[in-house]
Structures are given as C-alpha cells and as structure tokens.
Design a protein around this motif. Structure first.
Motif, PDB file in Angstrom:
ATOM      1  N   ILE A   1      -4.839  11.204  -1.889  1.00  0.00           N
ATOM      2  CA  ILE A   1      -3.919  10.427  -1.051  1.00  0.00           C
ATOM      3  C   ILE A   1      -3.870  10.997   0.373  1.00  0.00           C
ATOM      4  N   HIS A   2      -4.078  12.306   0.542  1.00  0.00           N
ATOM      5  CA  HIS A   2      -4.192  12.864   1.893  1.00  0.00           C
ATOM      6  C   HIS A   2      -5.412  12.269   2.603  1.00  0.00           C
ATOM      7  N   LEU A   3      -6.526  12.195   1.885  1.00  0.00           N
ATOM      8  CA  LEU A   3      -7.738  11.597   2.456  1.00  0.00           C
ATOM      9  C   LEU A   3      -7.509  10.123   2.781  1.00  0.00           C
ATOM     10  N   LEU A   4      -6.878   9.399   1.865  1.00  0.00           N
ATOM     11  CA  LEU A   4      -6.642   7.968   2.064  1.00  0.00           C
ATOM     12  C   LEU A   4      -5.779   7.724   3.300  1.00  0.00           C
ATOM     13  N   ARG A   5      -4.709   8.462   3.441  1.00  0.00           N
ATOM     14  CA  ARG A   5      -3.817   8.254   4.587  1.00  0.00           C
ATOM     15  C   ARG A   5      -4.494   8.651   5.902  1.00  0.00           C
ATOM     16  N   THR A   6      -5.316   9.685   5.859  1.00  0.00           N
ATOM     17  CA  THR A   6      -6.050  10.072   7.069  1.00  0.00           C
ATOM     18  C   THR A   6      -7.007   8.964   7.485  1.00  0.00           C
ATOM     19  N   MET A   7      -7.713   8.383   6.513  1.00  0.00           N
ATOM     20  CA  MET A   7      -8.633   7.289   6.824  1.00  0.00           C
ATOM     21  C   MET A   7      -7.875   6.088   7.386  1.00  0.00           C
ATOM     22  N   GLU A   8      -6.760   5.739   6.772  1.00  0.00           N
ATOM     23  CA  GLU A   8      -5.973   4.600   7.248  1.00  0.00           C
ATOM     24  C   GLU A   8      -5.531   4.819   8.695  1.00  0.00           C
ATOM     25  N   ASN A   9      -5.001   5.994   8.992  1.00  0.00           N
ATOM     26  CA  ASN A   9      -4.536   6.269  10.355  1.00  0.00           C
ATOM     27  C   ASN A   9      -5.676   6.180  11.357  1.00  0.00           C
ATOM     28  N   HIS A  10      -6.825   6.703  10.976  1.00  0.00           N
ATOM     29  CA  HIS A  10      -8.014   6.647  11.841  1.00  0.00           C
ATOM     30  C   HIS A  10      -8.395   5.199  12.124  1.00  0.00           C
ATOM     31  N   LEU A  11      -8.380   4.361  11.088  1.00  0.00           N
ATOM     32  CA  LEU A  11      -8.818   2.971  11.245  1.00  0.00           C
ATOM     33  C   LEU A  11      -7.776   2.113  11.954  1.00  0.00           C
ATOM     34  N   LYS A  12      -6.517   2.398  11.731  1.00  0.00           N
ATOM     35  CA  LYS A  12      -5.472   1.647  12.436  1.00  0.00           C
ATOM     36  C   LYS A  12      -5.576   1.866  13.944  1.00  0.00           C
ATOM     37  N   GLU A  13      -5.960   3.078  14.329  1.00  0.00           N
ATOM     38  CA  GLU A  13      -6.153   3.352  15.761  1.00  0.00           C
ATOM     39  C   GLU A  13      -7.278   2.510  16.339  1.00  0.00           C
ATOM     40  N   ASN A  14      -8.198   2.078  15.456  1.00  0.00           N
ATOM     41  CA  ASN A  14      -9.316   1.229  15.872  1.00  0.00           C
ATOM     42  C   ASN A  14      -9.080  -0.245  15.526  1.00  0.00           C
ATOM     43  N   ARG A  15      -7.821  -0.592  15.258  1.00  0.00           N
ATOM     44  CA  ARG A  15      -7.371  -1.972  15.060  1.00  0.00           C
ATOM     45  C   ARG A  15      -7.989  -2.666  13.849  1.00  0.00           C
ATOM     46  N   PHE A  16      -8.237  -1.911  12.796  1.00  0.00           N
ATOM     47  CA  PHE A  16      -8.682  -2.536  11.551  1.00  0.00           C
ATOM     48  C   PHE A  16      -7.513  -3.273  10.914  1.00  0.00           C
ATOM     49  N   LYS A  17      -7.815  -4.415  10.278  1.00  0.00           N
ATOM     50  CA  LYS A  17      -6.773  -5.310   9.779  1.00  0.00           C
ATOM     51  C   LYS A  17      -6.626  -5.315   8.262  1.00  0.00           C
ATOM     52  N   SER A  18      -7.650  -4.907   7.525  1.00  0.00           N
ATOM     53  CA  SER A  18      -7.619  -5.031   6.067  1.00  0.00           C
ATOM     54  C   SER A  18      -8.334  -3.856   5.425  1.00  0.00           C
ATOM     55  N   PHE A  19      -7.675  -3.232   4.441  1.00  0.00           N
ATOM     56  CA  PHE A  19      -8.258  -2.147   3.665  1.00  0.00           C
ATOM     57  C   PHE A  19      -8.328  -2.583   2.204  1.00  0.00           C
ATOM     58  N   TYR A  20      -9.368  -2.162   1.508  1.00  0.00           N
ATOM     59  CA  TYR A  20      -9.451  -2.467   0.090  1.00  0.00           C
ATOM     60  C   TYR A  20     -10.227  -1.378  -0.628  1.00  0.00           C
ATOM     61  N   THR A  21     -10.150  -1.382  -1.954  1.00  0.00           N
ATOM     62  CA  THR A  21     -10.917  -0.443  -2.748  1.00  0.00           C
ATOM     63  C   THR A  21     -11.301  -1.083  -4.063  1.00  0.00           C
ATOM     64  N   ILE A  22     -12.339  -0.529  -4.674  1.00  0.00           N
ATOM     65  CA  ILE A  22     -12.769  -0.934  -6.014  1.00  0.00           C
ATOM     66  C   ILE A  22     -12.733   0.341  -6.852  1.00  0.00           C
ATOM     67  N   ALA A  23     -11.647   0.514  -7.626  1.00  0.00           N
ATOM     68  CA  ALA A  23     -11.364   1.766  -8.331  1.00  0.00           C
ATOM     69  C   ALA A  23     -11.681   1.643  -9.820  1.00  0.00           C
ATOM     70  N   ARG A  24     -12.138   2.722 -10.405  1.00  0.00           N
ATOM     71  CA  ARG A  24     -12.489   2.723 -11.834  1.00  0.00           C
ATOM     72  C   ARG A  24     -11.261   2.455 -12.696  1.00  0.00           C
ATOM     73  N   LEU A  25     -11.368   1.492 -13.597  1.00  0.00           N
ATOM     74  CA  LEU A  25     -10.269   1.173 -14.507  1.00  0.00           C
ATOM     75  C   LEU A  25      -9.854   2.389 -15.315  1.00  0.00           C
ATOM     76  N   LYS A  26     -10.821   3.194 -15.733  1.00  0.00           N
ATOM     77  CA  LYS A  26     -10.520   4.309 -16.628  1.00  0.00           C
ATOM     78  C   LYS A  26     -10.004   5.540 -15.881  1.00  0.00           C
ATOM     79  N   SER A  27      -9.722   5.415 -14.595  1.00  0.00           N
ATOM     80  CA  SER A  27      -9.181   6.534 -13.823  1.00  0.00           C
ATOM     81  C   SER A  27      -7.750   6.219 -13.388  1.00  0.00           C
ATOM     82  N   PRO A  28      -6.765   6.424 -14.265  1.00  0.00           N
ATOM     83  CA  PRO A  28      -5.375   6.122 -13.898  1.00  0.00           C
ATOM     84  C   PRO A  28      -4.915   6.847 -12.637  1.00  0.00           C
ATOM     85  N   SER A  29      -5.354   8.087 -12.444  1.00  0.00           N
ATOM     86  CA  SER A  29      -4.887   8.858 -11.288  1.00  0.00           C
ATOM     87  C   SER A  29      -5.343   8.227  -9.980  1.00  0.00           C
TER      88      SER A  29
END
Length: 274
Positions: A210-238
C-alpha cells in the motif's frame, strides 16, 4: 512464454501458457474484422479462452459474437469512455472459478476498509527505479513468482518497458531492494494499470504494497492521470485487501484467465478515479 504481437494494427498476446488470446489494444480500423480473426486464431491453436479489452462502443458487436462482460474500468479512455473486459470460452469447464477462493473473496468484499497503515522506518527508502536497478529487480521477481505472464525475469525487457510508458517503483531497506511495483501508463489516455507488486517474503507484514500503491498514485496525479486500475489474483486476499483499503472498487472477476505463479488463476479487476 506467451508472445505479444500485432494482429492487423491491434496488439494481442497469445500462447499455450495462459491458453488464451488477449486483445490488449484494439485499433479502430481493424474493427469489426478482428472479431473473426481472433476466433480463427483461437481455433487453430486450440485456445480455450478469448479475452478482449475494448472501448464500450464496440461491446455490442463482441456480444453478438458470443462474448460476455466479466469486468470493466469506468473512464478508462481519458475519463470519457469505459473499457469492457469481455470473454468467450471454448471450454465450459474454464468458466468456473475456484469456489473456495470466491467464497473467501466474497467475505473480503463485505469487510470494512482500513486506510490506516504503519509508517516505514528510516531504514526504508521508496523511489522510482531506473535501468541500473534491473538486475536487483529480476532477483526480487524470481524469488516472489514461479512464473509470470510477461518476461519480468529479463533485464532487457524491464529496460525496454522503462523506456516506453511503464514506471517501476521500489522499496529499499538498508540499500537492498525488497519490494517492487509498477504503473503501466498510457499517457495519451491518462490511465494506468497498477501492477507487478512483489515483496520479499521476509518483508511481509509491513504493508509495503500500500505504500508503493499510494506513492504511484501521487506520482501519477501530479501528471494528471484520470483512472487507475489493477488486475489482482483472486487467491491473494492480502493484495485485494490492499486495493479495498485504498478506495478501489471491484468490478468483476476474470475467470481462469492468467498463468501466474505456476498455474492459470482467476483475476479480480479493481478501479479508482484519479
């Protein structure tokens, strides 16, 4: 390893590992003929799943050709149009997800989000990665993943991705790389896939993802990105919980979709507006 190539002007990935065709980027002039071309390629190779990511305006034609929508990303195309993740199965057994994994995931969806995370101590540094970091990146990926749908164990592939639109981020502890993530960016459409999360087993429990995720989001928001998404493994609850805790919304499960960590797994789609 499944290969990425052009079909007409569109980009596809296909091969026996994931046993599928994935239409990654539909070129408008290839429509609607590409629908039959994908079907022909699947039949000639015996693939059991056809998977396409397309603008919603093309959805009706794919549906008439036997596709169904398994997930979507609102505002994927520059905030103005949704992306549909549509599929067609050539094997009825492949359309059934693992029941136990789905039941565990259902309980996760009903749980409360928790946005509070512990701070990383001063021995940790989080920064944008460079081509010079790729040998260490390969070591981390190799320790975390038995297999992966893209050649992340190859330094030349990672360097090529960096030279294009993928931005990798890393967590270092006392100078050693211990966690990685990436944002596969589309600068023209202003969307990014948050992916390639890999944290060494010895470092888990520190909420590095989540530290990595928030850092990436902040970086991209500064570059005016509008949409974030992910494709996460079903078997990885964490990993799914990481996105739930950070305000992402679940839109569907891509069933038995991707060869990762030694087997074909189902993947959950999450999105967040920038």
């Amino acid at each position: 390893m499944d290969k990425t190539e052009k079909l007409g002007q569109s980009i596809i990935q296909h091969g026996p590992e994931s046993n599928r065709i994935y239409l990654m980027n539909l070129w408008p002039s290839d429509f609607p003929g590409i629908i039959d071309k994908i079907d022909t390629l699947a039949k000639s190779n015996g693939y059991t799943k056809l998977f396409v990511k397309v603008p919603s305006k093309y959805g009706a034609a794919f549906r008439m050709a036997g596709y169904e929508t398994e997930a979507l990303v609102p505002g994927f195309f520059n905030g103005a149009e949704d992306a549909l993740f549509m599929v067609k199965y050539r094997d009825s057994e492949r359309r059934n997800p693992n029941r136990e994994e789905m039941e565990i995931f259902q309980q996760l969806l009903l749980s409360d989000a928790n946005s509070e995370i512990p701070e990383l101590d001063n021995s940790h540094i989080l920064r944008l990665l460079t081509p010079e970091d790729t040998p260490e990146m390969v070591k981390v990926f190799a320790e975390v993943f038995e297999s992966y749908p893209f050649p992340i164990f190859d330094t030349e592939f990672l360097k090529k991705e960096m030279s294009e639109e993928t931005r990798y981020f890393g967590v270092f502890q006392d100078g050693k790389l211990v966690g990685i993530s990436s944002a596969e960016c589309n600068d023209s459409l202003k969307n990014a896939e948050m992916t390639d999360f890999a944290v060494l087993p010895s470092q888990r429990g520190k909420k590095m993802a989540i530290h990595l995720l928030r850092t990436m989001e902040n970086h991209l928001k500064e570059n005016r990105f509008k949409s974030f998404y992910t494709i996460a493994r079903l078997k990885s609850p964490s990993m799914n919980k990481t996105f739930l805790n950070n305000g992402y919304r679940y839109t569907g499960t891509l069933v038995n979709n991707t060869h990762i960590a030694g087997q074909i797994e189902s993947m959950n789609v999450w999105y967040k507006q920038g």
